[in-house]
Design a protein around this motif. Sequence first.
Motif, PDB file in Angstrom:
ATOM      1  N   GLU A 110       0.820  -1.211   0.000  1.00 36.70           N
ATOM      2  CA  GLU A 110       0.000   0.000   0.000  1.00 36.70           C
ATOM      3  C   GLU A 110       0.857   1.266   0.000  1.00 36.70           C
ATOM      4  N   LYS A 111       0.317   2.312  -0.593  1.00 33.37           N
ATOM      5  CA  LYS A 111       0.918   3.644  -0.643  1.00 33.37           C
ATOM      6  C   LYS A 111       2.331   3.639  -1.228  1.00 33.37           C
ATOM      7  N   PRO A 112       2.508   3.068  -2.417  1.00 34.46           N
ATOM      8  CA  PRO A 112       3.855   3.009  -3.011  1.00 34.46           C
ATOM      9  C   PRO A 112       4.460   4.377  -3.281  1.00 34.46           C
ATOM     10  N   PRO A 168      23.282   9.941  -8.607  1.00 33.64           N
ATOM     11  CA  PRO A 168      22.008  10.074  -9.311  1.00 33.64           C
ATOM     12  C   PRO A 168      21.022   8.988  -8.886  1.00 33.64           C
ATOM     13  N   ILE A 169      19.808   9.407  -8.600  1.00 38.90           N
ATOM     14  CA  ILE A 169      18.720   8.485  -8.278  1.00 38.90           C
ATOM     15  C   ILE A 169      17.684   8.593  -9.391  1.00 38.90           C
ATOM     16  N   TRP A 170      17.435   7.474 -10.055  1.00 37.59           N
ATOM     17  CA  TRP A 170      16.439   7.414 -11.119  1.00 37.59           C
ATOM     18  C   TRP A 170      15.297   6.526 -10.641  1.00 37.59           C
ATOM     19  N   LEU A 171      14.096   6.877 -11.009  1.00 37.57           N
ATOM     20  CA  LEU A 171      12.933   6.085 -10.615  1.00 37.57           C
ATOM     21  C   LEU A 171      12.377   5.312 -11.806  1.00 37.57           C
ATOM     22  N   GLY A 172      12.146   4.013 -11.604  1.00 33.15           N
ATOM     23  CA  GLY A 172      11.402   3.225 -12.562  1.00 33.15           C
ATOM     24  C   GLY A 172       9.925   3.504 -12.331  1.00 33.15           C
ATOM     25  N   ALA A 173       9.253   4.053 -13.324  1.00 38.59           N
ATOM     26  CA  ALA A 173       7.873   4.486 -13.140  1.00 38.59           C
ATOM     27  C   ALA A 173       7.081   4.241 -14.407  1.00 38.59           C
ATOM     28  N   GLU A 174       5.807   3.895 -14.245  1.00 37.10           N
ATOM     29  CA  GLU A 174       4.946   3.621 -15.393  1.00 37.10           C
ATOM     30  C   GLU A 174       3.691   4.491 -15.413  1.00 37.10           C
ATOM     31  N   GLY A 175       3.113   4.770 -14.256  1.00 40.04           N
ATOM     32  CA  GLY A 175       1.873   5.527 -14.203  1.00 40.04           C
ATOM     33  C   GLY A 175       2.091   7.015 -14.060  1.00 40.04           C
ATOM     34  N   PRO A 176       1.050   7.819 -14.265  1.00 38.40           N
ATOM     35  CA  PRO A 176       1.199   9.280 -14.261  1.00 38.40           C
ATOM     36  C   PRO A 176       1.691   9.854 -12.939  1.00 38.40           C
ATOM     37  N   LYS A 177       1.188   9.344 -11.821  1.00 41.96           N
ATOM     38  CA  LYS A 177       1.600   9.891 -10.528  1.00 41.96           C
ATOM     39  C   LYS A 177       3.049   9.554 -10.216  1.00 41.96           C
ATOM     40  N   ASN A 178       3.463   8.338 -10.571  1.00 45.01           N
ATOM     41  CA  ASN A 178       4.836   7.921 -10.297  1.00 45.01           C
ATOM     42  C   ASN A 178       5.822   8.646 -11.209  1.00 45.01           C
ATOM     43  N   VAL A 179       5.447   8.869 -12.472  1.00 41.94           N
ATOM     44  CA  VAL A 179       6.321   9.613 -13.384  1.00 41.94           C
ATOM     45  C   VAL A 179       6.457  11.060 -12.913  1.00 41.94           C
ATOM     46  N   ALA A 180       5.358  11.657 -12.466  1.00 40.71           N
ATOM     47  CA  ALA A 180       5.424  13.016 -11.927  1.00 40.71           C
ATOM     48  C   ALA A 180       6.321  13.061 -10.692  1.00 40.71           C
ATOM     49  N   LEU A 181       6.253  12.017  -9.858  1.00 35.82           N
ATOM     50  CA  LEU A 181       7.120  11.951  -8.680  1.00 35.82           C
ATOM     51  C   LEU A 181       8.582  11.909  -9.091  1.00 35.82           C
ATOM     52  N   ASN A 203       5.461  13.944 -21.187  1.00 41.57           N
ATOM     53  CA  ASN A 203       6.049  15.240 -20.849  1.00 41.57           C
ATOM     54  C   ASN A 203       5.137  16.039 -19.930  1.00 41.57           C
ATOM     55  N   LYS A 204       3.836  15.892 -20.097  1.00 41.87           N
ATOM     56  CA  LYS A 204       2.897  16.559 -19.202  1.00 41.87           C
ATOM     57  C   LYS A 204       3.059  16.029 -17.782  1.00 41.87           C
ATOM     58  N   TRP A 205       3.198  14.701 -17.640  1.00 36.95           N
ATOM     59  CA  TRP A 205       3.398  14.117 -16.312  1.00 36.95           C
ATOM     60  C   TRP A 205       4.698  14.627 -15.686  1.00 36.95           C
ATOM     61  N   LEU A 206       5.783  14.607 -16.475  1.00 39.77           N
ATOM     62  CA  LEU A 206       7.068  15.077 -15.957  1.00 39.77           C
ATOM     63  C   LEU A 206       7.002  16.555 -15.592  1.00 39.77           C
ATOM     64  N   ASP A 207       6.382  17.360 -16.448  1.00 32.35           N
ATOM     65  CA  ASP A 207       6.297  18.794 -16.193  1.00 32.35           C
ATOM     66  C   ASP A 207       5.551  19.084 -14.895  1.00 32.35           C
ATOM     67  N   GLU A 208       4.572  18.245 -14.575  1.00 29.97           N
ATOM     68  CA  GLU A 208       3.872  18.405 -13.298  1.00 29.97           C
ATOM     69  C   GLU A 208       4.853  18.260 -12.137  1.00 29.97           C
ATOM     70  N   GLY A 209       5.761  17.288 -12.240  1.00 26.63           N
ATOM     71  CA  GLY A 209       6.754  17.109 -11.195  1.00 26.63           C
ATOM     72  C   GLY A 209       7.766  18.231 -11.159  1.00 26.63           C
ATOM     73  N   PHE A 210       8.247  18.655 -12.335  1.00 27.29           N
ATOM     74  CA  PHE A 210       9.227  19.736 -12.389  1.00 27.29           C
ATOM     75  C   PHE A 210       8.678  21.031 -11.796  1.00 27.29           C
ATOM     76  N   ALA A 211       7.359  21.232 -11.898  1.00 24.58           N
ATOM     77  CA  ALA A 211       6.737  22.486 -11.463  1.00 24.58           C
ATOM     78  C   ALA A 211       6.477  22.527  -9.958  1.00 24.58           C
ATOM     79  N   ARG A 212       6.616  21.391  -9.278  1.00 28.15           N
ATOM     80  CA  ARG A 212       6.322  21.377  -7.845  1.00 28.15           C
ATOM     81  C   ARG A 212       7.400  22.116  -7.057  1.00 28.15           C
ATOM     82  N   ALA A 213       6.982  22.711  -5.945  1.00 23.33           N
ATOM     83  CA  ALA A 213       7.917  23.426  -5.076  1.00 23.33           C
ATOM     84  C   ALA A 213       9.015  22.481  -4.607  1.00 23.33           C
ATOM     85  N   GLY A 214      10.253  22.923  -4.722  1.00 21.02           N
ATOM     86  CA  GLY A 214      11.380  22.121  -4.270  1.00 21.02           C
ATOM     87  C   GLY A 214      11.812  21.042  -5.232  1.00 21.02           C
ATOM     88  N   ALA A 215      11.294  21.037  -6.466  1.00 20.51           N
ATOM     89  CA  ALA A 215      11.692  20.026  -7.449  1.00 20.51           C
ATOM     90  C   ALA A 215      13.202  20.049  -7.633  1.00 20.51           C
TER      91      ALA A 215
END
Length: 345
Positions: A110-112, A168-181, A203-215
């Motif tokens: 739960e809560k990955p 460098p820390i890279w995340l393996g991600a498939e869904g929109p929330k994880n890619v944004a993270l 790119n929309k998912w990634l841009d959501e993450g880049f735009a967050r405070a403290g990205a």
Amino acid sequence: MKLGLQLGYWGAQPPTNAPELIEAAENAGFDSVFAAESWGSDAFTPLAWWGSRTENLRLGTSVVQISARTPTSCAMHALTLDHLSGGRTILGLGVSGPQVVEGWYGQPFEKPLARTREYVDIIRQVLAREKPVASSGPHYPLPYNGPGSSGLGKPLKAITHPLRADIPIWLGAEGPKNVALAGEIADGWLAIYYTPRLAPMYNKWLDEGFARAGARRSREDFEVAATCQVIVTDDRAAAIAKLKPVTALYVGGMGAPELNFHAQVYKRMGYEKEVDEIGRLFMSGRKEEAAAVVPDEMVTETMIIGNLDEVRAGVKRWEEAGVTMLLVTCRDADHVRELAAAVRG
């Protein structure tokens, strides 16, 4: 376009030609070599053993599963490999799926997303070594004061000074929330079943993450490493046919029917009907029939297959979509050299 050699995880026995592949990759100008883990071999040991023969290749995990180790243990592995390799470690992390997390590691799934965020924060604390590592949890509380605690735990700093605080820390991600993270807290995204056709969505998912405070990063200094079969051939149809059983396996058999992340990726591509039929056939043991349902486009969307000119055009298309590295698998040293020549021109 950078190239990464993907060794993957072992089957019943270790691969016999990995040193040959790694030597060829280094000589051919590959950027990196990656090892993975599932529920057999681990990812760090092969990189330490085989990577000791290299001088330039970055050594990456693609991926280590966060449920396999506590975050401080994972940080110890990464800082150790980074010292031994002279600062060439890439730490690729992933959550895996509930069958592995709960069935193999005995941990809750739960809560990955929350677990990943907390996990990465603790690793960065270890690597920064600015103060004793502490976390309020709830997933990885440090020090631990829960049931069974002695009450004697205290925050600690790593005895060994990390070679780099910014491994460098890279995340393996498939869904929109994880890619944004990944765009928010990581240095790169390890993409699987990437298709340039859906680059605007990614790119929309990634841009959501880049735009967050403290990205941590912006698009300009963020790496996108996509797993991609690159096959140079004059018989494109035959190559596609050989790959259909593999696609059917991951779509229909890798993960619980109720929660298969690979299947979800293909559904986002528009193959919902095909995915459902493949899953139904595969789970009933009709694997050949499941492979026959896979349309050609379902294979070619996520791979680069064709003659030399077609491959080079495909690589350019992936690069223009935002991919900075292709993670490729190779049969032998000649295949390594062939792909290097094809991708680099």
